[in-house]
Design a protein around this motif. Structure first.
Motif: not given
Length: 105
Positions: A72-97
């Protein structure tokens, strides 16, 4: 700055487990627990950092790690800053998306 943001996230959102990913090339980012992404975005939106814009959501598949990553790339136009947030998830399969909560209501 990323370490300050990670500390702020960890103070505001219990269980976020924010960690900084320092990039040698490209942009640094912060990885948080996937089940806390909505609360993290809310804290960064309503708090002193005023991240008021969600610019991009993207995903990447890591089959060798059996994980997917959502960024997720989020920004503050108020403070002129940008941040990349990340999450990692198990890939899953056809039974567990894999799924992650929406950050937009």
């Amino acid at each position: 700055m990323h370490s300050q943001w990670a500390d702020y996230i960890n103070q505001k959102v219990e269980g976020a487990n924010a960690t900084v990913n320092e990039a040698e090339i490209g942009d640094s980012s912060i990885t948080v627990s996937p089940e806390k992404i909505l609360q993290v975005c809310e804290a960064l939106y309503s708090g002193e950092h005023e991240f008021n814009v969600l610019q991009v959501i993207t995903g990447c598949d890591f089959p060798e790690d059996n994980e997917i990553e959502v960024s997720y790339i989020i920004a503050s136009f108020i403070h002129n800053t940008e941040l990349i947030l990340k999450v990692r998830l198990p890939r899953g399969d056809e039974n567990n998306i894999p799924s992650v909560a929406s950050v937009c209501s």
